[in-house]
Design an enzyme around this catalytic site. Structure first.
Site, PDB file in Angstrom:
ATOM      1  N   HIS A  12      38.767  43.226  37.972  1.00  0.00           N
ATOM      2  CA  HIS A  12      37.705  43.398  36.980  1.00  0.00           C
ATOM      3  C   HIS A  12      37.764  44.793  36.360  1.00  0.00           C
ATOM      4  O   HIS A  12      38.428  45.686  36.878  1.00  0.00           O
ATOM      5  CB  HIS A  12      36.327  43.203  37.635  1.00  0.00           C
ATOM      6  CG  HIS A  12      35.988  41.771  37.900  1.00  0.00           C
ATOM      7  ND1 HIS A  12      36.426  41.102  39.015  1.00  0.00           N
ATOM      8  CD2 HIS A  12      35.264  40.864  37.176  1.00  0.00           C
ATOM      9  CE1 HIS A  12      35.970  39.855  38.986  1.00  0.00           C
ATOM     10  NE2 HIS A  12      35.272  39.676  37.879  1.00  0.00           N
ATOM     11  N   LYS A  19      32.131  47.474  36.906  1.00  0.00           N
ATOM     12  CA  LYS A  19      31.484  46.470  37.751  1.00  0.00           C
ATOM     13  C   LYS A  19      31.067  47.131  39.059  1.00  0.00           C
ATOM     14  O   LYS A  19      31.881  47.783  39.719  1.00  0.00           O
ATOM     15  CB  LYS A  19      32.462  45.325  38.023  1.00  0.00           C
ATOM     16  CG  LYS A  19      31.861  44.171  38.811  1.00  0.00           C
ATOM     17  CD  LYS A  19      32.865  43.020  38.901  1.00  0.00           C
ATOM     18  CE  LYS A  19      32.291  41.854  39.684  1.00  0.00           C
ATOM     19  NZ  LYS A  19      31.108  41.257  39.038  1.00  0.00           N
TER      20      LYS A  19
END
Lengths: 248, 248, 248, 248
Positions: free
Chosen positions: A134, A138
């Protein structure tokens, strides 16, 4: 032509759903409401299916109202529990008109299929590990989707009586990620990425890799529309988009 | 035609080297010795280059004898320290005949190139992480090669004044792997694999991935032969095969 | 603080460059002009470096004016020929003030590095093939970047006297893509993709893979800024961003 | 304990099967025959299942004899036609004892699963292409497995009424590979590889990739043993290992 209402129509996902419904030749947007609007707008709109991307505090109430109004529902809002889902299932059965409700934690077709295939393949391999990748903003690690995938893999292997993945290492377990019920989940954070997941399965002399990439939020729309089209012929509660797909 | 001697000729690597030298049209195997054999065999063989895949306890002594005998050396044996390397460099300088010695921790061309390229690219990206993947019988994690790669990356970024890779996560750091000077190294263990390494580099909107796969020990032979062919024209001590390659 | 002018400032790339320059703490945007604006604005702005993202018909003229005005140039406009580049090189030499001009066909750092590394690695592997992957609305196949990469690989192998990649197939050569001077280039077209390139290099028992992904046009900005910062200390004409990078 | 006979026991695959059966704690090797041996050895061995890795010219005859002898069969030999398979299905039905015969073109679990998943996923994506990668001594391109995969994908999309993958290119179709019923199959040949296949599926903003790697012939053994264990409870003819797997 399926008539569709959208609840939470002014949120980011809701706006995308409205646009996608309007662009689909076989769907018609007949109502688009949000907090503050009167629910009767939806009931009177003639909608056959309603899509709910609202907030956890109101979504269950919305679904019960939709059932009472005779409208099928596709729900992308989070916050559902075993109890709230059970109340919906019960309501649908009591109602008796064959209405369908789909509650899906993920509408990304590639994500849903990756998880489904990983779960099915898991029992046929000696080793399995998960890598999720990701963007670096995040906060949580590993991602909820990856934990969910690893849990499903662990469960499938346990049911089939498959042993844990072999692992001779005894130290060096400090990288980003987690051991989810015996399945290692590695979490990569890299500028430039959005949301990606890779499941690696290995036997002597062979490997199977299932990878999914989500580059953009619009990638959820084909899944939402698939839900809208299929929910009308699936009476009762379905949890997970994969249950409305033809994967048998 | 370069005349080649092999020291440690009965070990697994030594046997492979003997076969590779015999198969190469521009090389001639003139001596193949192992523990118990007399070193004079090598000295009298007319060898121009000797390849040493012996054991840590004898490799330094071998190299000094080779220098005395006027023979270039390609060394794949492990166990070298800053001190033992310094003694070899000094001996070569004192000798004054322009002999070359290559000490290389890795002869896999793909592994050497992956590390070299990762090191060069590291300063141009906001994020960088390393994934190494090996068979599940490997005891250490992460692999020495991956730690070495991560260290080289960290050093290159520090020299160029590049900030650490961004990372918003604060928990979930329990997966197999390690943080090497700020560079995350993820360690995957999977039946079916041999030895693999992937370096992921990311900027806003783009990614560079450098991956190397070693499927078999024979993959080291092209690197050993490259060392043999190049060491004769590289006087002094070279540490790392990349220094004998044309990567400028 | 480097003072920067942008030519072609109202085009898509020009707008991105203006925004990137303004966001960079060590750069100052002192002029932003486009078709119709007077060049004297640039000359009087005090700009040390100008970035040209205009059109093929005016870019060469712009560069000559910039040299006359004593301004370094970073040029992303296409349409340059051997002749127009030679005129710029000559002008720079004649000028004698040590000005630098960079003409770059690609400012994506991952793309530039992938090509550079592929070129360097090419001679050390028995086999090499290229896969490029793009969105399905792209009309040409294979992409210019992939052809350029394959050409550079072919040239590097030819210079090193490396044989063609082995290939036992005699039929089935009808897939999207091309043979570029003996290097196979496969062209994939897939909805969801933007611009990606993968170079596969193989020897017995090992593989090296160099892959670059461009997800977004903003990915070119780090390369443009790198050009701006480096061109001031690189007198003469440089063709290709890699020549301003520290890859030795 | 399942009693197993192996036909074609002296061939490469047959030898591997014998070893794998002997190593499995729940299987017992009771007969191992090859050309020249008397079939009565198998009949009298008490075998419950026979594995046939012989040659196209004798495999059908073997299967009919096995059915007559009341022995289930797992067949890996190639050369079967619609007609020969129909005769086996008919014989099994006529026999009436509930015997099972599995004829499988591929026993690699990763290969079988990759194909099965690709087929299921194909209708949910706008674009799909196939890349197969093999060692450079392979004469045919694309591989039979890749053609088979592409055919299955084309068929699944046709059945679901999905349009062809979008493609704006009009020239540059000369790379190794083929268009199989509208599905592009790219064929890579690279030293170091064995047999690999990648299916790429794309929608706006997302991608699903299913990849399988076969590094070694031993990778077929888990699939053969799975066939042996499952065929005893699957009366009639099954074509393809996936039909004996729990993938519903």
């Amino acid at each position: 032509m399926i008539k569709v209402a959208v609840l939470g129509a002014r949120g980011r996902m809701g706006q995308n759903v409205c646009a996608a419904v309007e662009a689909a030749p076989d769907l018609e947007l007949v109502a688009a409401v949000d907090a503050g609007d009167d629910f009767s707008t939806v009931a009177r709109s003639g909608a056959q299916v309603a899509v709910d991307f609202t907030v956890p505090s109101v979504t269950e109430d919305n679904v019960h109202k939709l059932i009472d109004a005779g409208i099928h529902a596709v729900v992308g809002t989070t916050g559902w529990t075993d109890e709230s889902r059970a109340r919906v299932a019960e309501h649908l059965e009591r109602d008796g008109r064959g209405l369908g409700v789909l509650i899906a934690p993920n509408f990304g077709l590639s994500a849903v299929l990756a998880m489904t295939f990983a779960k099915k393949a898991a029992r046929y391999f000696e080793s399995v590990e998960v890598i999720e990748l990701h963007h670096p903003d995040k906060v949580d690690a590993p991602s909820g989707t990856a934990r969910h995938t690893a849990h499903a893999i662990a469960q499938a292997r346990a049911e089939a009586g498959v042993a844990a993945s072999p692992d001779a290492t005894t130290e060096g377990h400090e990288a980003r990620g987690m051991d989810v019920e015996g399945v290692k989940v590695h979490a990569v954070r890299l500028r430039g990425l959005v949301a990606h997941e890779e499941v690696l399965l290995g036997n002597v002399g062979e490997q199977l890799t299932i990878r999914q990439d989500s580059f953009d939020r619009v990638s959820f729309m084909p899944g939402v529309l698939l839900g809208v089209r299929e929910v009308v012929s699936r009476p009762g509660l379905s949890v997970g988009l994969e249950n409305l797909m033809d994967l048998g």
